[in-house]
Write a protein that holds these residues in place. Structure first.
Motif, PDB file in Angstrom:
ATOM      1  N   ARG A  19      -2.949  -5.172  -3.256  1.00 23.73           N
ATOM      2  CA  ARG A  19      -1.584  -5.273  -4.147  1.00 23.73           C
ATOM      3  C   ARG A  19      -2.744  -5.238  -5.255  1.00 23.73           C
ATOM      4  O   ARG A  19      -3.773  -4.914  -5.215  1.00 23.73           O
ATOM      5  CB  ARG A  19      -0.467  -6.165  -4.486  1.00 23.73           C
ATOM      6  CG  ARG A  19       0.043  -5.893  -3.275  1.00 23.73           C
ATOM      7  CD  ARG A  19       1.386  -6.957  -3.617  1.00 23.73           C
ATOM      8  NE  ARG A  19       1.414  -7.031  -2.502  1.00 23.73           N
ATOM      9  CZ  ARG A  19       2.804  -6.894  -1.691  1.00 23.73           C
ATOM     10  NH1 ARG A  19       2.783  -5.343  -1.746  1.00 23.73           N
ATOM     11  NH2 ARG A  19       3.646  -7.472  -0.505  1.00 23.73           N
ATOM     12  N   GLU A  78       7.950  -1.581  -8.066  1.00 18.02           N
ATOM     13  CA  GLU A  78       6.927  -0.409  -8.125  1.00 18.02           C
ATOM     14  C   GLU A  78       5.112  -1.196  -7.646  1.00 18.02           C
ATOM     15  O   GLU A  78       4.626  -1.260  -6.462  1.00 18.02           O
ATOM     16  CB  GLU A  78       6.079   0.171  -9.191  1.00 18.02           C
ATOM     17  CG  GLU A  78       7.465   0.991  -9.594  1.00 18.02           C
ATOM     18  CD  GLU A  78       6.845   1.746 -11.002  1.00 18.02           C
ATOM     19  OE1 GLU A  78       5.727   1.318 -11.698  1.00 18.02           O
ATOM     20  OE2 GLU A  78       7.657   2.353 -11.512  1.00 18.02           O
ATOM     21  N   ASN A  81       5.732  -2.684  -3.822  1.00 12.50           N
ATOM     22  CA  ASN A  81       5.591  -1.390  -3.027  1.00 12.50           C
ATOM     23  C   ASN A  81       3.934  -0.550  -3.217  1.00 12.50           C
ATOM     24  O   ASN A  81       4.491   0.757  -2.605  1.00 12.50           O
ATOM     25  CB  ASN A  81       6.449  -0.761  -3.129  1.00 12.50           C
ATOM     26  CG  ASN A  81       8.083  -1.489  -2.496  1.00 12.50           C
ATOM     27  OD1 ASN A  81       7.908  -1.318  -1.445  1.00 12.50           O
ATOM     28  ND2 ASN A  81       8.798  -1.813  -3.422  1.00 12.50           N
ATOM     29  N   THR A  82       2.899  -0.910  -3.913  1.00 15.64           N
ATOM     30  CA  THR A  82       2.025  -0.690  -4.224  1.00 15.64           C
ATOM     31  C   THR A  82       1.345  -1.090  -3.000  1.00 15.64           C
ATOM     32  O   THR A  82       0.538  -2.438  -3.170  1.00 15.64           O
ATOM     33  CB  THR A  82       1.341  -0.321  -5.097  1.00 15.64           C
ATOM     34  OG1 THR A  82       2.404   0.045  -5.793  1.00 15.64           O
ATOM     35  CG2 THR A  82      -0.282  -0.019  -5.627  1.00 15.64           C
ATOM     36  N   ASN A  83       0.294  -0.226  -2.410  1.00 19.67           N
ATOM     37  CA  ASN A  83       0.015  -1.706  -0.881  1.00 19.67           C
ATOM     38  C   ASN A  83      -1.384  -0.349  -0.499  1.00 19.67           C
ATOM     39  O   ASN A  83      -1.369   0.801  -0.747  1.00 19.67           O
ATOM     40  CB  ASN A  83       0.214  -2.055   0.747  1.00 19.67           C
ATOM     41  CG  ASN A  83       1.598  -2.150  -0.056  1.00 19.67           C
ATOM     42  OD1 ASN A  83       1.428  -3.527   0.307  1.00 19.67           O
ATOM     43  ND2 ASN A  83       1.972  -2.077   0.027  1.00 19.67           N
ATOM     44  N   ARG A  94      -0.988   3.669  -0.390  1.00 19.20           N
ATOM     45  CA  ARG A  94       1.151   3.477  -0.406  1.00 19.20           C
ATOM     46  C   ARG A  94       1.283   3.029  -1.673  1.00 19.20           C
ATOM     47  O   ARG A  94       1.646   2.265  -1.445  1.00 19.20           O
ATOM     48  CB  ARG A  94       1.493   2.965   1.516  1.00 19.20           C
ATOM     49  CG  ARG A  94       0.857   2.891   2.420  1.00 19.20           C
ATOM     50  CD  ARG A  94       2.192   4.776   2.724  1.00 19.20           C
ATOM     51  NE  ARG A  94       1.116   4.758   4.567  1.00 19.20           N
ATOM     52  CZ  ARG A  94       0.653   6.048   4.353  1.00 19.20           C
ATOM     53  NH1 ARG A  94      -0.840   5.944   3.767  1.00 19.20           N
ATOM     54  NH2 ARG A  94      -0.537   5.834   6.143  1.00 19.20           N
ATOM     55  N   LEU A  97       8.615   3.652  -3.781  1.00 12.09           N
ATOM     56  CA  LEU A  97       9.648   2.308  -2.487  1.00 12.09           C
ATOM     57  C   LEU A  97      10.679   4.038  -2.205  1.00 12.09           C
ATOM     58  O   LEU A  97      10.875   3.882  -1.015  1.00 12.09           O
ATOM     59  CB  LEU A  97      10.475   1.602  -3.395  1.00 12.09           C
ATOM     60  CG  LEU A  97      11.920   1.190  -3.373  1.00 12.09           C
ATOM     61  CD1 LEU A  97      10.871  -0.255  -1.288  1.00 12.09           C
ATOM     62  CD2 LEU A  97      12.715   0.041  -3.448  1.00 12.09           C
ATOM     63  N   ARG A 100       8.439   7.862  -1.870  1.00 10.05           N
ATOM     64  CA  ARG A 100       7.021   7.231  -1.155  1.00 10.05           C
ATOM     65  C   ARG A 100       5.846   7.888  -1.356  1.00 10.05           C
ATOM     66  O   ARG A 100       5.865   8.784  -0.262  1.00 10.05           O
ATOM     67  CB  ARG A 100       7.299   7.342   0.646  1.00 10.05           C
ATOM     68  CG  ARG A 100       6.029   5.591   1.122  1.00 10.05           C
ATOM     69  CD  ARG A 100       6.670   4.751   0.539  1.00 10.05           C
ATOM     70  NE  ARG A 100       6.099   3.545   0.909  1.00 10.05           N
ATOM     71  CZ  ARG A 100       5.364   2.819   0.826  1.00 10.05           C
ATOM     72  NH1 ARG A 100       5.480   2.351  -0.567  1.00 10.05           N
ATOM     73  NH2 ARG A 100       4.404   1.696   2.087  1.00 10.05           N
TER      74      ARG A 100
END
Length: 171
Positions: A19, A78, A81-83, A94, A97, A100
């Motif tokens: 992340r 944010e 949900n940042t991978n 990715r 949210l 996407r």
């Protein structure tokens, strides 16, 4: 929460899960502290009796809530949900949210992996920007605020060369 194993191909393994660095959450935390502090101060000095007292409390609460959602909650969501996932076969990106965005870059298409520290703070914290150059139509991808960026670059270069990764790491 890690990347779902069910989304990997047969024989594919996760070598790194990343992340953005926690420093990306410093400003949202400062915004939260300032909003709560200023909101509490304004509520304390607002008139408690008379016309408009209740309306002033509601206005302070609504403005504080909007500021907290926009400047604290949104950046945190944010960040969560940042991978960035590096497997033995590909780089998986990715983001988002609701809106996407995903991108997969096969490691065999990667020409170069480099890094840079954008500031002295980045260097002190060990984070930075990972630059992945691929032979695809998009060319170059910059992944900002990667923790342990030098180690990540070294491990990714090892994977690209086809050598087994010395040790997997999860951040």
């Amino acid at each position: 929460m890690g990347y779902p194993q069910r989304l990997l191909s047969e024989g594919e393994r996760i070598d790194l899960q990343l992340r953005p660095h926690w420093k990306a959450l410093v400003l949202p935390v400062i915004a939260l502290i300032l909003t709560v502090g200023i909101g509490a101060f304004l509520a304390a000095v607002a008139p408690s009796h008379g016309t408009g007292a209740e309306a002033s409390y509601i206005a302070i609460g609504v403005v504080a809530l909007v500021l907290i959602v926009w400047f604290t909650l949104r950046p945190w969501i944010e960040w969560m949900n940042t991978n960035y996932v590096i497997t033995n076969r590909r780089l998986i990106i990715r983001l988002g949210l609701i809106h996407r965005v995903g991108r997969d870059i096969p490691l065999e298409k990667v020409n170069d992996v480099s890094f840079r520290h954008d500031s002295l703070l980045d260097r002190m914290l060990g984070c930075g920007t990972l630059v992945v150059e691929s032979a695809g139509e998009h060319g170059q991808v910059e992944l900002d605020d990667i923790p342990h960026v030098e180690e990540t670059q070294r491990e990714m270069a090892t994977l690209i060369s086809g050598e087994p990764a010395p040790q997997t790491r999860k951040n």
